[in-house]
Design a protein around this motif. Structure first.
Motif, PDB file in Angstrom:
ATOM      1  N   ILE A   1       7.153  11.155   8.989  1.00 12.34           N
ATOM      2  CA  ILE A   1       8.019  11.519   9.544  1.00 12.34           C
ATOM      3  C   ILE A   1       9.001  12.032   7.697  1.00 12.34           C
ATOM      4  O   ILE A   1       8.462  10.439   7.245  1.00 12.34           O
ATOM      5  N   ILE A   2       9.516  13.226   7.872  1.00 12.71           N
ATOM      6  CA  ILE A   2      10.319  13.239   6.155  1.00 12.71           C
ATOM      7  C   ILE A   2      12.073  13.142   7.582  1.00 12.71           C
ATOM      8  O   ILE A   2      12.016  13.589   7.765  1.00 12.71           O
ATOM      9  N   SER A   3      12.465  11.906   6.969  1.00 16.14           N
ATOM     10  CA  SER A   3      14.150  11.980   7.310  1.00 16.14           C
ATOM     11  C   SER A   3      15.216  12.475   6.181  1.00 16.14           C
ATOM     12  O   SER A   3      14.655  11.452   4.979  1.00 16.14           O
ATOM     13  N   SER A   4      16.170  12.824   5.843  1.00 17.08           N
ATOM     14  CA  SER A   4      16.948  13.069   5.585  1.00 17.08           C
ATOM     15  C   SER A   4      17.777  12.351   5.076  1.00 17.08           C
ATOM     16  O   SER A   4      19.044  11.718   4.565  1.00 17.08           O
ATOM     17  N   ASP A   5      17.658  11.085   6.103  1.00 17.81           N
ATOM     18  CA  ASP A   5      19.173   9.970   6.307  1.00 17.81           C
ATOM     19  C   ASP A   5      18.520   8.781   5.901  1.00 17.81           C
ATOM     20  O   ASP A   5      17.770   8.304   5.922  1.00 17.81           O
ATOM     21  N   PRO A   6      19.032   8.622   4.739  1.00 18.67           N
ATOM     22  CA  PRO A   6      18.878   7.415   4.220  1.00 18.67           C
ATOM     23  C   PRO A   6      18.713   6.343   5.085  1.00 18.67           C
ATOM     24  O   PRO A   6      18.211   5.929   4.899  1.00 18.67           O
ATOM     25  N   PRO A   7      19.173   5.875   5.963  1.00 17.79           N
ATOM     26  CA  PRO A   7      19.073   4.622   6.499  1.00 17.79           C
ATOM     27  C   PRO A   7      17.832   4.264   7.495  1.00 17.79           C
ATOM     28  O   PRO A   7      16.769   3.094   7.046  1.00 17.79           O
ATOM     29  N   ALA A   8      17.188   5.540   7.356  1.00 18.91           N
ATOM     30  CA  ALA A   8      15.539   5.904   7.312  1.00 18.91           C
ATOM     31  C   ALA A   8      14.701   5.376   6.482  1.00 18.91           C
ATOM     32  O   ALA A   8      13.070   4.901   6.702  1.00 18.91           O
TER      33      ALA A   8
ATOM     34  N   GLY B   1      11.814  15.353   0.452  1.00 25.02           N
ATOM     35  CA  GLY B   1      10.638  14.271   1.399  1.00 25.02           C
ATOM     36  C   GLY B   1       8.817  14.762   0.855  1.00 25.02           C
ATOM     37  O   GLY B   1       8.721  15.659   1.609  1.00 25.02           O
ATOM     38  N   ILE B   2       8.138  13.757   1.278  1.00 27.33           N
ATOM     39  CA  ILE B   2       7.035  13.995   1.142  1.00 27.33           C
ATOM     40  C   ILE B   2       6.274  12.642   2.409  1.00 27.33           C
ATOM     41  O   ILE B   2       6.688  11.192   2.326  1.00 27.33           O
ATOM     42  N   SER B   3       5.622  12.823   3.218  1.00 30.26           N
ATOM     43  CA  SER B   3       4.463  12.206   3.977  1.00 30.26           C
ATOM     44  C   SER B   3       3.512  11.670   3.110  1.00 30.26           C
ATOM     45  O   SER B   3       3.203  11.594   2.503  1.00 30.26           O
TER      46      SER B   3
ATOM     47  N   THR C   1       0.673  -0.942   0.333  1.00 27.17           N
ATOM     48  CA  THR C   1       0.390  -0.079   0.474  1.00 27.17           C
ATOM     49  C   THR C   1       0.441   1.176  -0.378  1.00 27.17           C
ATOM     50  O   THR C   1       1.636   1.418   0.578  1.00 27.17           O
ATOM     51  N   PHE C   2       0.995   1.742  -0.825  1.00 32.91           N
ATOM     52  CA  PHE C   2       2.013   2.961  -1.602  1.00 32.91           C
ATOM     53  C   PHE C   2       1.658   4.156  -0.859  1.00 32.91           C
ATOM     54  O   PHE C   2       2.515   4.870   0.373  1.00 32.91           O
ATOM     55  N   SER C   3       0.294   4.392  -0.126  1.00 34.20           N
ATOM     56  CA  SER C   3      -0.145   5.458   1.079  1.00 34.20           C
ATOM     57  C   SER C   3       0.226   5.194   2.738  1.00 34.20           C
ATOM     58  O   SER C   3       0.461   5.707   3.480  1.00 34.20           O
ATOM     59  N   ASP C   4       1.113   3.979   2.763  1.00 35.25           N
ATOM     60  CA  ASP C   4       1.347   3.505   4.017  1.00 35.25           C
ATOM     61  C   ASP C   4       3.042   4.185   3.948  1.00 35.25           C
ATOM     62  O   ASP C   4       3.501   4.056   5.286  1.00 35.25           O
ATOM     63  N   TYR C   5       3.722   4.802   2.986  1.00 35.85           N
ATOM     64  CA  TYR C   5       4.927   5.051   3.272  1.00 35.85           C
ATOM     65  C   TYR C   5       4.920   6.645   2.934  1.00 35.85           C
ATOM     66  O   TYR C   5       4.323   7.341   2.335  1.00 35.85           O
ATOM     67  N   ALA C   6       5.741   7.272   3.780  1.00 33.87           N
ATOM     68  CA  ALA C   6       6.477   8.906   3.204  1.00 33.87           C
ATOM     69  C   ALA C   6       7.500   8.308   2.655  1.00 33.87           C
ATOM     70  O   ALA C   6       8.607   6.635   2.555  1.00 33.87           O
ATOM     71  N   MET C   7       8.074   9.591   1.104  1.00 37.47           N
ATOM     72  CA  MET C   7       8.451   9.170  -0.074  1.00 37.47           C
ATOM     73  C   MET C   7       9.602   9.718  -0.170  1.00 37.47           C
ATOM     74  O   MET C   7       9.439  11.501   0.553  1.00 37.47           O
ATOM     75  N   GLY C   8      11.054   9.925  -0.289  1.00 38.96           N
ATOM     76  CA  GLY C   8      11.906  10.359  -0.545  1.00 38.96           C
ATOM     77  C   GLY C   8      12.309  10.262  -2.063  1.00 38.96           C
ATOM     78  O   GLY C   8      12.389   9.502  -2.589  1.00 38.96           O
ATOM     79  N   TRP C   9      13.310  12.008  -2.081  1.00 41.58           N
ATOM     80  CA  TRP C   9      14.040  11.311  -3.171  1.00 41.58           C
ATOM     81  C   TRP C   9      15.435  11.723  -2.851  1.00 41.58           C
ATOM     82  O   TRP C   9      15.584  13.172  -2.193  1.00 41.58           O
ATOM     83  N   PHE C  10      16.381  10.861  -3.757  1.00 37.82           N
ATOM     84  CA  PHE C  10      18.291  11.710  -2.943  1.00 37.82           C
ATOM     85  C   PHE C  10      18.962  11.451  -3.973  1.00 37.82           C
ATOM     86  O   PHE C  10      18.318  11.126  -5.601  1.00 37.82           O
ATOM     87  N   ARG C  11      20.023  11.977  -4.750  1.00 34.67           N
ATOM     88  CA  ARG C  11      20.438  12.212  -5.154  1.00 34.67           C
ATOM     89  C   ARG C  11      22.410  11.418  -4.706  1.00 34.67           C
ATOM     90  O   ARG C  11      22.125  12.489  -3.474  1.00 34.67           O
ATOM     91  N   GLN C  12      22.585  10.918  -5.917  1.00 35.75           N
ATOM     92  CA  GLN C  12      24.675  10.971  -5.972  1.00 35.75           C
ATOM     93  C   GLN C  12      24.811  11.245  -7.225  1.00 35.75           C
ATOM     94  O   GLN C  12      24.799  11.030  -8.067  1.00 35.75           O
ATOM     95  N   ALA C  13      25.959  11.769  -6.811  1.00 41.46           N
ATOM     96  CA  ALA C  13      26.836  12.130  -8.216  1.00 41.46           C
ATOM     97  C   ALA C  13      28.140  12.225  -7.864  1.00 41.46           C
ATOM     98  O   ALA C  13      28.386  11.521  -7.024  1.00 41.46           O
ATOM     99  N   SER C  14      28.751  11.314  -8.984  1.00 40.39           N
ATOM    100  CA  SER C  14      30.045  10.808  -9.114  1.00 40.39           C
ATOM    101  C   SER C  14      31.044  11.544  -8.028  1.00 40.39           C
ATOM    102  O   SER C  14      31.847  12.399  -8.333  1.00 40.39           O
ATOM    103  N   GLY C  15      31.124  10.080  -7.339  1.00 40.39           N
ATOM    104  CA  GLY C  15      32.283  10.599  -6.380  1.00 40.39           C
ATOM    105  C   GLY C  15      32.085  11.163  -4.843  1.00 40.39           C
ATOM    106  O   GLY C  15      32.933  11.615  -4.225  1.00 40.39           O
TER     107      GLY C  15
END
Length: 124
Positions: A103-110, A49-51, A27-41
């Motif tokens: 909860i919107i976390s900026s921490d990837p392990p969350a 993030g969005i609740s 169920t998608f609405s059970d989750y907060a969602m986030g976007w992250f990015r990773q540049a080379s190196g």
């Protein structure tokens, strides 16, 4: 949850792109969602993030005022509208789902689930 990101590509500085991330499996609405990015190196960094219901939204300072995160729970999809793109926005962008739905976390392990990433390249 399986996450499939799309919408990346090559764009000139000042241009726009919209990323999409479609979820399946739970169920998608059970989750907060986030976007992250990773540049080379570089390390993976939080973008936005969005609740679960869109009631809470948080942006990294580097994208505030240029990027907009949104979600459509009926379509099991989260979006990232990126405007006024800069070369420093070049990265692989990942969507992620967190069971901490309010909860919107900026921490990837969350985040419990991750998509495969989509490459955004901004040329100067």
């Amino acid at each position: 949850v399986q996450l499939q990101a799309s919408g990346g590509g090559l764009v000139q500085a000042g241009g726009s792109l919209r990323l999409s991330c479609r979820a399946s499996g739970r169920t998608f609405s059970d989750y907060a969602m986030g976007w992250f990015r990773q540049a080379s190196g570089k390390e993976r960094e939080f973008v936005a993030g969005i609740s679960w219901n869109g009631g809470r939204i948080y942006y990294a300072d580097s994208v505030k005022g240029r990027f907009t995160i949104s979600r459509d729970n009926a379509k099991n999809t989260v979006y990232l509208q990126m405007n006024s793109l800069k070369p420093e926005d070049t990265a692989v962008y990942y969507c992620a789902a967190s069971r901490l739905s309010t909860i919107i976390s900026s921490d990837p392990p969350a985040y419990n689930y991750w998509g495969q990433g989509t490459l955004v390249t901004v040329s100067s």
